[in-house]
Design an enzyme around this catalytic site. Sequence first.
Site, PDB file in Angstrom:
ATOM      1  CD  GLU A  32     -43.704  -3.863 -43.381  1.00  0.00           C
ATOM      2  OE1 GLU A  32     -43.624  -4.525 -44.435  1.00  0.00           O
ATOM      3  OE2 GLU A  32     -43.712  -4.392 -42.251  1.00  0.00           O
ATOM      4  CG  ASP A  55     -40.431  -5.405 -40.335  1.00  0.00           C
ATOM      5  OD1 ASP A  55     -40.491  -5.041 -41.522  1.00  0.00           O
ATOM      6  OD2 ASP A  55     -40.319  -6.600 -39.984  1.00  0.00           O
TER       7      ASP A  55
END
Length: 681
Positions: A434, A405
Amino acid sequence: MASLPPSSAAAQPTGLDAGIGRIPVMAAGPVVDADRFPASCAEGESVRITANAFREGHDAMGVQVVLRDPEGNATRQSLVSTNPGLDLWETRIRPRVTGHWQFTIEAFGDVYATWAHVAEVKIPAEIDVDLVIAEGAEVLGRVLAEIESGERPASDGPVVRAAIDALRNHALSPSARVAPALAADLRAILAARPLREGVTSDGPHELVVHRRLALFGSWYEFFPRSIGARFSAEDGGWRSGTLRSAAGELDRVAAMGFDVAYLTPVHPIGETFRKGRNNTLDPRPGDPGSPYAIGGAEGGHDAIHPDLGTMEDFEAFVGRAHDLGLEVALDVALQCSPDHPWVKEHPEWFVVRPDGTIAYAENPPKKYQDIYPLSFDTDYEGLYAAIRDVLEGWVERGVTLFRIDNPHTKPVRFWQELLAEFDEKHPEVIFLAEAFTRPTMMHTLGKVGFHQSYTYFTWRHTPEELEEYLLELVDSAPYMTPSFWPTTHDILTPFMSQGGRPAFRLRAILAATLVPTWGVYSGYELVEDVPRPGAEEQIDNEKYEYRPRDFAGALQRGQSLEPLLTQLNLIRREHPALQTLTEIVFHEADDPQVVVFSKHLPGSQTDSGRADTVIVVSLTRYDEGTGSTIHLDTGALDVEGSFEVEDLLTGERFTWDENPFVILSPTDRPAHVLRVVRSEE
């Protein structure tokens, strides 16, 4: 591809010390940032090796690549001149073993080809006949010497000796004397193993070969706490799903043909500043909070949320996934809730503001009061070791993929070092970035070791946007593999929220066929498309609440896209052309809202030995159908005249030529996904 040892003439390295080299090699590929970073590919992938090489004058030359595998074994393969006017050379390789490879480009004077050209011109014209024949005998004598020394296979001997004997046979006419030396069998021998001189080398260049899943795969994301969650009328609150109940979802995921079951964070969630539904600051009793606010009294990144079960339950989940042929990806968010054990144990790992409070995460105007970002500036080594150990622990429990993330909010140096360590210790582990951020950062994350990256496909809709973006991704293929997601748990674009079922069907087809790796977020098959006002995300966002779904009921009612997702994954598995990124070619359509592209692999690049060609003709709007003539580059499809195609979505067959007419409808036929039917079938 021929194994070494090579034929004559040791390569002369290029560089500042060696100068430009006898036969210059001015460029080679794939090379990333002048070898600052290694190029990468996947096992079995067809990789284009290129060079720009030339020589002075008119003598013949050749170019070869020397490919060295991780065990140090070397093979040599010839490049073909694809554009003599621009001195461009290329070939294809298919490394089938993971690890660190090297390749070196060697350019050389081709002694035999030079003589053969002279003989073909001068002998018929009766120019310097005796001299040309004597030169030919000398050239082939050098070849024979290599055979006798063991540098060439002994099987070449009879053909070479027969040609030398003919050249020396004065009883024959000149044309008869040179005929065996120009015959196809001898040409084949010296094309496979040229007689080389003036060799110049460029390299070695590094090529990292990852396992196949780093290039080709289908991901399915879900929140394990929602699977089996139920509302309890008895106490008026929600009961969380568990890892045991989530394991039951794996059968459905596997049946749809997905390769990866991707879990959002499974760790304890903080209580301090816990977010309520739709990211509010006033949670109601029983609101579970965001799983990205990691850490509580029960532990941090190395712990399981007690509502989900135990570490044994997690290991059972992974075991069930493996039984079904699935791999497990775990979401890694390198951030902490105010209740994370690291906050007390290592306050130096956070940013302390002048008033003594720890800075929480912000992306103005968004505020994440329940999340403390990590700071790598005070105790880099200590924080690095802690994160590495966390990831090592999950690998020990069977996790083979990590979705990272927001990696762009961490130092690139950290990722370069961490990913290099994992590449050495756990080369099977795949990292997905991401990173919805600036292109330079996205590209650099790929260069330092991320195997895959999220992309801006979600916001690319018109044919022009898609073509431009795909060609950009092809250019960056040696270091960045894209992953296409039509939606995520954080992203619901206006195109998707306004387009309903047609938009969801359309974007699934494009995501699954444009690139080798794609994914969907749980609920995609149910067309969850209601946005939160003022935001490009779903209302009642699952990040902040439980969201159980009736997948079986929707399927029975014919309201689910599950059959389409299953069909797309099957098509992808059956067609190796769709398992590539770099082979994409865009074609033209009279209607500017229709995108047309193809992917073609010749038989030499497929495991079956059969060519595979897929053509996709798709709408890019969800609200309007069309009838349009399309214009195909038949050379890119390796077809001539009329040819047969089969629609892989419907089973229909059509006879096409280079300008077929198609009718598309957003509700009935948003796209054709066609295979070219070959005559040998």
